[in-house]
Design a protein around this motif. Structure first.
Motif, PDB file in Angstrom:
ATOM      1  N   HIS A  47     -19.267  63.606 -17.835  1.00  0.00           N
ATOM      2  CA  HIS A  47     -19.688  64.168 -16.554  1.00  0.00           C
ATOM      3  C   HIS A  47     -19.753  63.031 -15.538  1.00  0.00           C
ATOM      4  O   HIS A  47     -20.483  62.057 -15.747  1.00  0.00           O
ATOM      5  N   SER A  49     -20.495  62.070 -11.695  1.00  0.00           N
ATOM      6  CA  SER A  49     -21.114  62.591 -10.468  1.00  0.00           C
ATOM      7  C   SER A  49     -20.945  61.583  -9.329  1.00  0.00           C
ATOM      8  O   SER A  49     -21.090  60.380  -9.528  1.00  0.00           O
ATOM      9  N   GLU A  54     -14.474  65.490  -1.740  1.00  0.00           N
ATOM     10  CA  GLU A  54     -13.299  65.276  -2.604  1.00  0.00           C
ATOM     11  C   GLU A  54     -12.171  64.570  -1.860  1.00  0.00           C
ATOM     12  O   GLU A  54     -11.451  63.772  -2.431  1.00  0.00           O
ATOM     13  N   GLN A  80     -15.240  65.584 -16.204  1.00  0.00           N
ATOM     14  CA  GLN A  80     -15.592  66.639 -15.249  1.00  0.00           C
ATOM     15  C   GLN A  80     -16.246  65.992 -14.039  1.00  0.00           C
ATOM     16  O   GLN A  80     -17.274  65.323 -14.173  1.00  0.00           O
ATOM     17  N   TYR A  82     -18.106  65.903 -10.413  1.00  0.00           N
ATOM     18  CA  TYR A  82     -19.022  66.667  -9.552  1.00  0.00           C
ATOM     19  C   TYR A  82     -19.172  65.918  -8.233  1.00  0.00           C
ATOM     20  O   TYR A  82     -19.914  64.928  -8.163  1.00  0.00           O
ATOM     21  N   ASN A  84     -19.813  65.457  -3.837  1.00  0.00           N
ATOM     22  CA  ASN A  84     -20.752  65.915  -2.802  1.00  0.00           C
ATOM     23  C   ASN A  84     -22.222  65.909  -3.211  1.00  0.00           C
ATOM     24  O   ASN A  84     -23.015  66.671  -2.649  1.00  0.00           O
ATOM     25  N   ILE A  86     -23.582  67.247  -5.712  1.00  0.00           N
ATOM     26  CA  ILE A  86     -24.065  68.558  -6.174  1.00  0.00           C
ATOM     27  C   ILE A  86     -24.942  68.419  -7.418  1.00  0.00           C
ATOM     28  O   ILE A  86     -25.766  69.262  -7.683  1.00  0.00           O
ATOM     29  N   LEU A  87     -24.765  67.347  -8.164  1.00  0.00           N
ATOM     30  CA  LEU A  87     -25.637  67.141  -9.333  1.00  0.00           C
ATOM     31  C   LEU A  87     -26.768  66.161  -9.025  1.00  0.00           C
ATOM     32  O   LEU A  87     -27.922  66.441  -9.266  1.00  0.00           O
ATOM     33  N   GLU A  93     -29.169  59.262  -9.076  1.00  0.00           N
ATOM     34  CA  GLU A  93     -27.983  59.195  -9.949  1.00  0.00           C
ATOM     35  C   GLU A  93     -28.048  58.041 -10.955  1.00  0.00           C
ATOM     36  O   GLU A  93     -27.554  58.166 -12.077  1.00  0.00           O
ATOM     37  N   ILE A 102     -25.825  62.176 -17.139  1.00  0.00           N
ATOM     38  CA  ILE A 102     -24.404  62.135 -16.754  1.00  0.00           C
ATOM     39  C   ILE A 102     -23.860  60.824 -17.315  1.00  0.00           C
ATOM     40  O   ILE A 102     -24.620  59.894 -17.580  1.00  0.00           O
TER      41      ILE A 102
END
Ligand code: LMR
Length: 350
Positions: A47, A49, A54, A80, A82, A84, A86-87, A93, A102
């Protein structure tokens, strides 16, 4: 009699539905083979982030990285992405990465400076001045030394990505002369060295997470910010910050990082595929970031109420003179050896 026939009809319908359904669920041999399901249980998900859109140098690099990793590992490792925030945002972070909530993030160098003050080296203004110098520094020995420091945070440093040069965007008037900074409330990323620069210019630096910048501009809590054209354009900041001074006064780049235990659990072959993916996309990433900042500039120029203006040599040198004490601050209080290395690398690149 009427009820008997209605009941019998309903039972018949139910029996037909049941056997039809059973036929479908039991007779799987008639289903097409789905090779996407193959080895699904062995798949490793990363994941990743990040906080920007994008259609930015970091956003596109993350997508390209995901494609290359999938290709090189034959779908065994899936990244994957993520975007903006969003997570997670700038504030949480790092913690999410260290907790393995993540597995990858790519914050700016500036945002790493509260953990590793030495990283302020890349926040020093007016040292890296060309695209070539930027690429040489971000791919040279300094990169290796800075990434190695991440070990103490239990983070695996993988690579540096670029987002080019920072400009000044402002709401009420173009910031051209050094006096224009006086009393200006300027949004900055969380870096002491950046805050000090704006204090030396007479401004009030205001640390704001990227996801809050738009709101703070709208509320007029901040009057200006430094950022790259691609970030300014992709977030639509120009709706309020109509004046953009093309100052190229500092650089913006990203540390691509992974949770260290997660990295250590990957076998050697998968680790190598990840490193190969980053290596393979490195030149492309630098070129793409230059192109995106250039095209963003064209898009902004085409807008009726946005005004871009360069900085004259005299304006630039007045600005540089005002922030000169910052170099001694870094050399004396943080790291003389990193400072020397940066200067050496820039000179070698010329
Ligand atoms: C910012 O906060 O302005 C940037 O760090 C956003 C980014 O990650 O490019």
């Amino acid at each position: 009699m009427k009820y008997f026939f209605t009941g019998a009809f309903l039972i018949l319908v139910l029996l037909i539905s049941f056997f039809g359904y059973k036929q479908n669920v039991v007779d799987v041999s008639s289903l097409p083979y789905d090779d996407e399901q193959n080895g699904l249980s062995d798949q490793i998900i990363i994941h990743f982030s990040h906080v920007v859109a994008e259609n930015t140098p970091k956003g596109l690099a993350a997508i390209k990285f995901a494609e290359l990793v999938k290709e090189k590992t034959n779908g065994r490792v899936i990244v994957q992405v993520y975007p903006n925030g969003i997570l997670y945002n700038d504030k949480n972070e790092m913690e999410a990465l260290q907790n393995n909530d993540i597995q990858m993030i790519a914050p700016t160098f500036s945002k790493m400076t509260s953990y590793l003050p030495t990283w302020q080296i890349l926040d020093l203004p007016f040292i890296i001045e060309t695209d070539k110098q930027l690429q040489d520094v971000l791919t040279g020995p300094l990169k290796g030394q800075l990434l190695a420091e991440l070990d103490e945070l239990n983070i695996k440093g993988l690579d540096f990505w670029s987002n080019g040069f920072k400009q000044i965007a402002s709401n009420d008037f173009p910031v051209q002369d050094v006096e224009d900074f006086q009393s200006l409330r300027v949004r900055v990323m969380a870096s002491d060295l950046i805050s000090k620069q704006f204090s030396l210019l007479g401004s009030t630096p205001i640390i704001t997470t990227f996801d809050d910048v738009y709101y703070e501009i709208e509320k007029k809590n901040i009057q200006a910010q430094e950022n790259t054209i691609s970030n300014l354009y992709s977030k639509g900041f120009h709706k309020y910050e109509k004046y953009i001074t093309l100052s190229n006064h500092g650089i913006m780049g990203y540390a691509v990082m992974m949770n260290e235990s997660f990295w250590n659990d990957l076998d050697d072959e998968l680790q190598q595929h990840i490193l190969d993916a980053l290596q393979e996309m490195s030149d492309w990433q630098f070129e793409m970031s230059i192109a995106m900042n250039k095209s963003g500039q064209q898009e902004l120029r085409a807008l009726p109420n946005v005004f871009l203006s360069p900085l004259s040599a005299a304006q630039k040198s007045a600005w540089k003179e005002r922030v000169t004490p910052i170099y001694d601050t870094y050399k004396n209080e943080v790291s003389d050896s990193y400072y020397k290395l940066l200067i050496e690398e820039v000179n070698r690149s010329n």
